[in-house]
Scaffold this motif. Structure first.
Motif, PDB file in Angstrom:
ATOM      1  N   GLU A 106      -2.703  10.475  -1.278  1.00 25.33           N
ATOM      2  CA  GLU A 106      -2.077   9.283  -1.884  1.00 25.33           C
ATOM      3  C   GLU A 106      -1.465   8.369  -0.822  1.00 25.33           C
ATOM      4  O   GLU A 106      -0.405   7.766  -1.023  1.00 25.33           O
ATOM      5  CB  GLU A 106      -1.052   9.679  -2.954  1.00 25.33           C
ATOM      6  CG  GLU A 106      -1.737  10.417  -4.089  1.00 25.33           C
ATOM      7  CD  GLU A 106      -0.806  10.769  -5.232  1.00 25.33           C
ATOM      8  OE1 GLU A 106       0.382  10.423  -5.169  1.00 25.33           O
ATOM      9  OE2 GLU A 106      -1.302  11.386  -6.195  1.00 25.33           O
ATOM     10  N   GLY A 136      -3.275   4.565   4.271  1.00 25.60           N
ATOM     11  CA  GLY A 136      -3.990   4.521   5.545  1.00 25.60           C
ATOM     12  C   GLY A 136      -4.040   5.902   6.155  1.00 25.60           C
ATOM     13  O   GLY A 136      -3.314   6.815   5.737  1.00 25.60           O
ATOM     14  N   GLU A 142       9.779  -1.364   4.923  1.00 28.30           N
ATOM     15  CA  GLU A 142       9.903   0.098   4.836  1.00 28.30           C
ATOM     16  C   GLU A 142       8.529   0.745   5.021  1.00 28.30           C
ATOM     17  O   GLU A 142       7.558   0.327   4.393  1.00 28.30           O
ATOM     18  CB  GLU A 142      10.481   0.466   3.478  1.00 28.30           C
ATOM     19  CG  GLU A 142      10.736   1.928   3.352  1.00 28.30           C
ATOM     20  CD  GLU A 142      12.106   2.202   2.731  1.00 28.30           C
ATOM     21  OE1 GLU A 142      12.086   2.710   1.613  1.00 28.30           O
ATOM     22  OE2 GLU A 142      13.144   1.915   3.334  1.00 28.30           O
ATOM     23  N   GLY A 191       6.236   4.529   5.489  1.00 29.55           N
ATOM     24  CA  GLY A 191       6.166   5.974   5.340  1.00 29.55           C
ATOM     25  C   GLY A 191       5.033   6.458   6.229  1.00 29.55           C
ATOM     26  O   GLY A 191       4.336   5.645   6.849  1.00 29.55           O
ATOM     27  N   CYS A 192       4.831   7.753   6.294  1.00 27.92           N
ATOM     28  CA  CYS A 192       3.741   8.292   7.122  1.00 27.92           C
ATOM     29  C   CYS A 192       3.349   9.653   6.565  1.00 27.92           C
ATOM     30  O   CYS A 192       4.225  10.491   6.297  1.00 27.92           O
ATOM     31  CB  CYS A 192       4.215   8.421   8.571  1.00 27.92           C
ATOM     32  SG  CYS A 192       2.921   9.038   9.682  1.00 27.92           S
ATOM     33  N   LEU A 193       2.035   9.863   6.406  1.00 30.69           N
ATOM     34  CA  LEU A 193       1.568  11.148   5.878  1.00 30.69           C
ATOM     35  C   LEU A 193       1.868  12.288   6.849  1.00 30.69           C
ATOM     36  O   LEU A 193       1.909  13.448   6.437  1.00 30.69           O
ATOM     37  CB  LEU A 193       0.058  11.072   5.584  1.00 30.69           C
ATOM     38  CG  LEU A 193      -0.341  10.039   4.517  1.00 30.69           C
ATOM     39  CD1 LEU A 193      -1.858   9.944   4.413  1.00 30.69           C
ATOM     40  CD2 LEU A 193       0.275  10.377   3.161  1.00 30.69           C
ATOM     41  N   SER A 194       2.119  11.963   8.117  1.00 30.46           N
ATOM     42  CA  SER A 194       2.477  12.990   9.113  1.00 30.46           C
ATOM     43  C   SER A 194       3.978  13.253   9.151  1.00 30.46           C
ATOM     44  O   SER A 194       4.419  14.152   9.879  1.00 30.46           O
ATOM     45  CB  SER A 194       1.993  12.566  10.513  1.00 30.46           C
ATOM     46  OG  SER A 194       0.594  12.521  10.536  1.00 30.46           O
ATOM     47  N   LEU A 249       1.389  -5.713   3.175  1.00 27.10           N
ATOM     48  CA  LEU A 249       1.232  -4.277   3.442  1.00 27.10           C
ATOM     49  C   LEU A 249       0.020  -3.996   4.346  1.00 27.10           C
ATOM     50  O   LEU A 249       0.056  -3.083   5.178  1.00 27.10           O
ATOM     51  CB  LEU A 249       1.120  -3.506   2.111  1.00 27.10           C
ATOM     52  CG  LEU A 249       0.929  -1.998   2.212  1.00 27.10           C
ATOM     53  CD1 LEU A 249       2.094  -1.318   2.951  1.00 27.10           C
ATOM     54  CD2 LEU A 249       0.743  -1.373   0.827  1.00 27.10           C
ATOM     55  N   CYS A 271       0.212  -1.892   7.686  1.00 22.69           N
ATOM     56  CA  CYS A 271      -0.583  -0.667   7.774  1.00 22.69           C
ATOM     57  C   CYS A 271      -1.501  -0.700   9.006  1.00 22.69           C
ATOM     58  O   CYS A 271      -1.618   0.294   9.734  1.00 22.69           O
ATOM     59  CB  CYS A 271      -1.390  -0.506   6.478  1.00 22.69           C
ATOM     60  SG  CYS A 271      -2.035   1.139   6.293  1.00 22.69           S
ATOM     61  N   GLU A 310      -1.226   2.124  11.852  1.00 22.61           N
ATOM     62  CA  GLU A 310      -2.367   3.004  12.176  1.00 22.61           C
ATOM     63  C   GLU A 310      -2.811   2.808  13.619  1.00 22.61           C
ATOM     64  O   GLU A 310      -3.211   3.765  14.289  1.00 22.61           O
ATOM     65  CB  GLU A 310      -3.546   2.747  11.219  1.00 22.61           C
ATOM     66  CG  GLU A 310      -3.252   2.922   9.735  1.00 22.61           C
ATOM     67  CD  GLU A 310      -2.607   4.241   9.375  1.00 22.61           C
ATOM     68  OE1 GLU A 310      -2.776   5.227  10.113  1.00 22.61           O
ATOM     69  OE2 GLU A 310      -1.895   4.278   8.349  1.00 22.61           O
ATOM     70  N   HIS A 327      -0.749   4.897  15.768  1.00 23.75           N
ATOM     71  CA  HIS A 327      -1.199   6.301  15.788  1.00 23.75           C
ATOM     72  C   HIS A 327      -2.277   6.501  16.861  1.00 23.75           C
ATOM     73  O   HIS A 327      -2.268   7.504  17.579  1.00 23.75           O
ATOM     74  CB  HIS A 327      -1.778   6.709  14.429  1.00 23.75           C
ATOM     75  CG  HIS A 327      -0.765   7.184  13.424  1.00 23.75           C
ATOM     76  ND1 HIS A 327       0.107   8.215  13.671  1.00 23.75           N
ATOM     77  CD2 HIS A 327      -0.516   6.780  12.146  1.00 23.75           C
ATOM     78  CE1 HIS A 327       0.867   8.430  12.585  1.00 23.75           C
ATOM     79  NE2 HIS A 327       0.502   7.567  11.650  1.00 23.75           N
TER      80      HIS A 327
HETATM   81  O1  K1U Z   1      -0.492   6.547   8.570  1.00 25.42           O
HETATM   82  C1  K1U Z   1      -0.142   7.105   7.550  1.00 25.42           C
HETATM   83  O2  K1U Z   1       0.439   8.171   7.625  1.00 25.42           O
HETATM   84  C2  K1U Z   1      -0.365   6.482   6.203  1.00 25.42           C
HETATM   85  C3  K1U Z   1       0.810   5.664   5.728  1.00 25.42           C
HETATM   86  C4  K1U Z   1       0.505   4.195   5.939  1.00 25.42           C
HETATM   87  C5  K1U Z   1       1.643   3.245   5.770  1.00 25.42           C
HETATM   88  C6  K1U Z   1       2.303   3.058   4.579  1.00 25.42           C
HETATM   89  C7  K1U Z   1       3.323   2.156   4.457  1.00 25.42           C
HETATM   90  C8  K1U Z   1       3.709   1.416   5.531  1.00 25.42           C
HETATM   91  C9  K1U Z   1       3.076   1.621   6.723  1.00 25.42           C
HETATM   92  C10 K1U Z   1       2.042   2.522   6.838  1.00 25.42           C
HETATM   93  C11 K1U Z   1       1.030   5.942   4.264  1.00 25.42           C
HETATM   94  O3  K1U Z   1       0.168   5.797   3.469  1.00 25.42           O
HETATM   95  S1  K1U Z   1       2.590   6.477   3.789  1.00 25.42           S
HETATM   96  C12 K1U Z   1       2.530   6.851   2.069  1.00 25.42           C
HETATM   97  C13 K1U Z   1       2.342   5.732   1.128  1.00 25.42           C
HETATM   98  O4  K1U Z   1       1.483   5.839   0.307  1.00 25.42           O
HETATM   99  C14 K1U Z   1       3.145   4.474   1.133  1.00 25.42           C
HETATM  100  C15 K1U Z   1       4.397   4.399   1.657  1.00 25.42           C
HETATM  101  C16 K1U Z   1       5.116   3.203   1.622  1.00 25.42           C
HETATM  102  C17 K1U Z   1       4.563   2.066   1.053  1.00 25.42           C
HETATM  103  C18 K1U Z   1       3.291   2.135   0.517  1.00 25.42           C
HETATM  104  C19 K1U Z   1       2.593   3.349   0.558  1.00 25.42           C
END
Ligand code: K1U
Ligand code: ZN
Length: 171
Positions: A43, A46, A89, A91-94, A127, A131, A135, A138
């Motif tokens: 979910e 990226g 804001e 987030g990161c899957l890691s 977004l 993103c 990425e 990363h």
């Molecule tokens: O790189 C990753 O770990 C994926 C990351 C990408 C990202 C989301 C939001 C801002 C910058 C980068 C994610 O998908 S985090 C999880 C997520 O679904 C999410 C978090 C915040 C906003 C929208 C989506």
């Protein structure tokens, strides 16, 4: 297709600098397809190849509401960055469950190869722009928590290590 395992911060492999892809061949197309499946299953919006322990310049994204418009960026390069910046804001899957604000260029233009090996350029805002920058960090071995204060970063690092210990031997 296969689900790939996502490295968790503070795994040192997340700091590896990815090398360019030589050729968009069946191996790369399989990696792209597995990354897309993994991103949807987790979910996320990226995923960079670094996060699945493959150190080549490959990113997949989908910032659409319908979650059916995957964007593939192979050997991405930023060709333009806006002067104005936004704090959004992330987030990161890691680094699951951690969210914090990072200052990024409001708009970027990226040049990359697609899954078909053809070069294309795309302008992005909102977004998608955030993103792309997240990425591409990363691929350079940088995780978003490195933009935060040393205090916050150390707290996140300790929390992640504690969680990893608990997951390994649940009480
Ligand atoms: O790189 C990753 O770990 C994926 C990351 C990408 C990202 C989301 C939001 C801002 C910058 C980068 C994610 O998908 S985090 C999880 C997520 O679904 C999410 C978090 C915040 C906003 C929208 C989506
Ligand atoms: Zn991330």
């Amino acid at each position: 297709m296969a689900l790939l395992s996502i490295l968790r911060y503070p795994d040192p492999r997340l700091h590896t600098v990815a090398r360019p892809v030589d050729q968009v061949d069946d191996r790369i197309r399989r990696l792209v397809d597995d990354m897309v499946e993994t991103m949807y299953e987790a979910e996320g919006v990226g995923l960079a190849a670094t996060q699945v322990d493959v150190h080549e310049r490959v990113i997949v994204m989908d910032t659409s509401d319908s979650r059916d418009k995957p964007l593939v960026l192979i050997n991405p390069e930023l060709v333009a960055r806006s002067e104005d910046m936004n704090q959004v804001e992330e987030g990161c899957l890691s680094v699951p469950t951690i969210y914090d604000k990072v200052r990024r260029h409001a708009r970027v233009a990226v040049r990359a190869l697609g899954r078909d090996g053809q070069v294309f350029e795309r302008e992005a805002s909102g977004l998608t722009s955030v993103c792309i920058q997240h990425e591409m960090d990363h691929l350079m071995g940088k995780v978003f928590v490195e933009y935060l204060s040393p205090f916050k970063r150390d707290r996140i690092r300790s929390r992640m290590l504690k969680k990893a210990r608990e997951d390994k031997s649940p009480a």
